[in-house]
Write a protein that holds these residues in place. Structure first.
Motif, PDB file in Angstrom:
ATOM      1  N   VAL A  91       0.845  -1.195   0.000  1.00 24.38           N
ATOM      2  CA  VAL A  91       0.000   0.000   0.000  1.00 24.38           C
ATOM      3  C   VAL A  91       0.881   1.247   0.000  1.00 24.38           C
ATOM      4  O   VAL A  91       1.966   1.274   0.578  1.00 24.38           O
ATOM      5  N   GLY A  92       0.396   2.287  -0.670  1.00 23.65           N
ATOM      6  CA  GLY A  92       1.065   3.584  -0.665  1.00 23.65           C
ATOM      7  C   GLY A  92       0.309   4.568   0.202  1.00 23.65           C
ATOM      8  O   GLY A  92      -0.649   4.209   0.896  1.00 23.65           O
ATOM      9  N   ASN A  93       0.707   5.822   0.135  1.00 20.32           N
ATOM     10  CA  ASN A  93       0.029   6.826   0.948  1.00 20.32           C
ATOM     11  C   ASN A  93      -1.322   7.220   0.364  1.00 20.32           C
ATOM     12  O   ASN A  93      -2.146   7.826   1.053  1.00 20.32           O
ATOM     13  N   HIS A  94      -1.607   6.854  -0.900  1.00 18.40           N
ATOM     14  CA  HIS A  94      -2.911   7.154  -1.482  1.00 18.40           C
ATOM     15  C   HIS A  94      -3.881   5.977  -1.375  1.00 18.40           C
ATOM     16  O   HIS A  94      -5.083   6.162  -1.537  1.00 18.40           O
ATOM     17  N   ASP A  95      -3.367   4.786  -1.153  1.00 17.20           N
ATOM     18  CA  ASP A  95      -4.256   3.625  -1.001  1.00 17.20           C
ATOM     19  C   ASP A  95      -3.974   2.890   0.308  1.00 17.20           C
ATOM     20  O   ASP A  95      -4.115   1.675   0.404  1.00 17.20           O
ATOM     21  N   LEU A  96      -3.584   3.658   1.331  1.00 13.29           N
ATOM     22  CA  LEU A  96      -3.223   3.042   2.612  1.00 13.29           C
ATOM     23  C   LEU A  96      -4.424   2.478   3.354  1.00 13.29           C
ATOM     24  O   LEU A  96      -4.255   1.734   4.320  1.00 13.29           O
ATOM     25  N   TRP A  97      -5.631   2.818   2.898  1.00 11.59           N
ATOM     26  CA  TRP A  97      -6.823   2.279   3.537  1.00 11.59           C
ATOM     27  C   TRP A  97      -7.288   0.985   2.893  1.00 11.59           C
ATOM     28  O   TRP A  97      -8.429   0.581   3.025  1.00 11.59           O
ATOM     29  N   MET A  98      -6.409   0.334   2.166  1.00 12.00           N
ATOM     30  CA  MET A  98      -6.738  -0.967   1.611  1.00 12.00           C
ATOM     31  C   MET A  98      -6.831  -1.997   2.739  1.00 12.00           C
ATOM     32  O   MET A  98      -5.986  -2.024   3.627  1.00 12.00           O
ATOM     33  N   ARG A  99      -7.857  -2.831   2.665  1.00  9.19           N
ATOM     34  CA  ARG A  99      -8.060  -3.858   3.693  1.00  9.19           C
ATOM     35  C   ARG A  99      -7.771  -5.247   3.096  1.00  9.19           C
ATOM     36  O   ARG A  99      -6.610  -5.567   2.871  1.00  9.19           O
ATOM     37  N   ASP A 100      -8.793  -6.009   2.829  1.00  6.14           N
ATOM     38  CA  ASP A 100      -8.585  -7.388   2.383  1.00  6.14           C
ATOM     39  C   ASP A 100      -9.206  -7.690   1.028  1.00  6.14           C
ATOM     40  O   ASP A 100      -9.307  -8.850   0.635  1.00  6.14           O
ATOM     41  N   TYR A 101      -9.628  -6.658   0.301  1.00 10.20           N
ATOM     42  CA  TYR A 101     -10.286  -6.883  -0.991  1.00 10.20           C
ATOM     43  C   TYR A 101      -9.363  -7.608  -1.967  1.00 10.20           C
ATOM     44  O   TYR A 101      -9.751  -8.583  -2.609  1.00 10.20           O
ATOM     45  N   PHE A 102      -8.111  -7.132  -2.092  1.00 11.27           N
ATOM     46  CA  PHE A 102      -7.170  -7.778  -3.001  1.00 11.27           C
ATOM     47  C   PHE A 102      -6.875  -9.214  -2.569  1.00 11.27           C
ATOM     48  O   PHE A 102      -6.743 -10.107  -3.404  1.00 11.27           O
ATOM     49  N   GLU A 103      -6.772  -9.416  -1.276  1.00 13.36           N
ATOM     50  CA  GLU A 103      -6.448 -10.754  -0.786  1.00 13.36           C
ATOM     51  C   GLU A 103      -7.598 -11.732  -1.032  1.00 13.36           C
ATOM     52  O   GLU A 103      -7.371 -12.874  -1.439  1.00 13.36           O
ATOM     53  N   LYS A 104      -8.827 -11.287  -0.792  1.00 13.68           N
ATOM     54  CA  LYS A 104      -9.973 -12.181  -0.930  1.00 13.68           C
ATOM     55  C   LYS A 104     -10.409 -12.360  -2.379  1.00 13.68           C
ATOM     56  O   LYS A 104     -10.725 -13.465  -2.813  1.00 13.68           O
ATOM     57  N   GLU A 105     -10.433 -11.269  -3.155  1.00 12.78           N
ATOM     58  CA  GLU A 105     -10.941 -11.339  -4.515  1.00 12.78           C
ATOM     59  C   GLU A 105      -9.888 -11.745  -5.529  1.00 12.78           C
ATOM     60  O   GLU A 105     -10.198 -12.387  -6.533  1.00 12.78           O
ATOM     61  N   LEU A 106      -8.617 -11.366  -5.287  1.00 13.96           N
ATOM     62  CA  LEU A 106      -7.568 -11.583  -6.274  1.00 13.96           C
ATOM     63  C   LEU A 106      -6.460 -12.510  -5.781  1.00 13.96           C
ATOM     64  O   LEU A 106      -5.548 -12.824  -6.546  1.00 13.96           O
ATOM     65  N   THR A 107      -6.530 -12.935  -4.525  1.00 10.96           N
ATOM     66  CA  THR A 107      -5.476 -13.725  -3.865  1.00 10.96           C
ATOM     67  C   THR A 107      -4.114 -13.055  -4.014  1.00 10.96           C
ATOM     68  O   THR A 107      -3.095 -13.702  -4.253  1.00 10.96           O
ATOM     69  N   ILE A 108      -4.098 -11.735  -3.865  1.00 11.23           N
ATOM     70  CA  ILE A 108      -2.864 -10.943  -3.900  1.00 11.23           C
ATOM     71  C   ILE A 108      -2.566 -10.482  -2.477  1.00 11.23           C
ATOM     72  O   ILE A 108      -3.362  -9.736  -1.892  1.00 11.23           O
ATOM     73  N   PRO A 109      -1.454 -10.908  -1.877  1.00  9.79           N
ATOM     74  CA  PRO A 109      -1.128 -10.446  -0.524  1.00  9.79           C
ATOM     75  C   PRO A 109      -0.850  -8.952  -0.508  1.00  9.79           C
ATOM     76  O   PRO A 109      -0.280  -8.395  -1.449  1.00  9.79           O
ATOM     77  N   VAL A 110      -1.256  -8.312   0.571  1.00  3.12           N
ATOM     78  CA  VAL A 110      -1.119  -6.865   0.724  1.00  3.12           C
ATOM     79  C   VAL A 110      -0.232  -6.578   1.925  1.00  3.12           C
ATOM     80  O   VAL A 110      -0.450  -7.121   3.019  1.00  3.12           O
ATOM     81  N   PHE A 111       0.770  -5.722   1.734  1.00  2.00           N
ATOM     82  CA  PHE A 111       1.719  -5.376   2.786  1.00  2.00           C
ATOM     83  C   PHE A 111       1.595  -3.889   3.114  1.00  2.00           C
ATOM     84  O   PHE A 111       1.464  -3.055   2.221  1.00  2.00           O
ATOM     85  N   HIS A 112       1.692  -3.591   4.408  1.00  2.00           N
ATOM     86  CA  HIS A 112       1.569  -2.207   4.876  1.00  2.00           C
ATOM     87  C   HIS A 112       2.904  -1.640   5.351  1.00  2.00           C
ATOM     88  O   HIS A 112       2.950  -0.527   5.876  1.00  2.00           O
TER      89      HIS A 112
END
Length: 254
Positions: A91-112
């Protein structure tokens, strides 16, 4: 720590700061099309893909709602991921409010936060890059507010039509989109991410540091066997990174 071994004739790709949606959906649409074309091309020889944040100029995930748009890029990421190619998102400073959508829908791990990866036995430290290094205390304080659970809970109670519109307005005002001064190299002593990397090297060796956020393509030798790369952006430079065997290249997509 995740370890990646690159197969013959394969590469690991890196990209950052597409800022899709800025300054308007209509104006960013050609950038989205270009980025999707790039994804479509690299899927042929990609061992893995790293997206280092600010893919969207604003992104907030409600429990059941995500911002409208970006169907083409999301669909392409789903296609690539479904083909078995790993994708990692920071996540960047413009999409830092990303939760689990990518992980659940795309199986893409998200790191903060920055993460270590071993790629072909080379140690990488990878992240978006916001709020790292000395100075920038104003942003660091603001980030603490934006990521504070109570603030996120309060924002979530805004109707999405209002919340997304407010978030988009605030994001477009960000100087990274409109400020020419950000595209000038300030010298190693004034580049905060360079200083951050040098401090990390005091306690541990890294072969490569790869970050975004700066919006300026940079290739800096830190020590004899350690380099810092900034990936630039997809607003002015359309640059990306490619790692093959033990060689990192900073390239422009035309």
């Amino acid at each position: 720590m995740t370890s990646i071994t690159i197969s013959n004739n394969k590469k690991v790709y890196f990209a950052s700061d597409q800022h899709l949606g800025a300054p308007t959906q209509e104006q960013s649409f050609p950038r989205e099309q270009k980025f999707v074309r790039w994804l479509d091309e690299i899927k042929e020889d990609a061992e893995a893909i790293f997206l280092l944040g600010d893919l969207f100029d604003f992104w907030f995930e409600y429990k059941t709602v995500v911002p409208k748009g970006f169907v083409r890029v999301l669909g392409k990421l789903a296609e690539i991921r479904d083909s078995g190619i790993p994708i990692y998102f920071f996540v960047g400073n413009h999409d830092l409010w990303m939760r689990d959508y990518f992980e659940k829908e795309l199986t893409i791990p998200v790191f903060h936060a920055p993460q270590e990866f071993t790629i072909n036995n080379k140690l990488f430290l990878i992240g978006h890059g916001d709020g790292l290094g000395p100075h920038d205390k104003g942003y660091k304080r603001m980030k603490k507010v934006f990521t504070f659970p109570l603030f996120k809970w309060m924002f979530r109670w805004l109707h999405p039509d209002l919340g997304v519109k407010l978030g988009q307005y605030m994001s477009v005002k960000n100087k990274m989109i409109s400020g020419d001064e950000d595209f000038k190299f300030l010298g190693e002593d004034n580049e905060w991410l360079v200083q951050y990397c040098k401090r990390k090297l005091e306690s541990k060796h890294y072969d490569f540091f790869v970050f975004g956020h700066r919006h300026l393509p940079l290739d800096i030798q830190l020590k004899e066997n350690s380099k810092y790369y900034n990936l630039g952006d997809w607003i002015n430079f359309y640059t990306y990174g490619a790692f093959e065997k033990d060689q990192f290249s900073l390239l422009e997509y035309k």
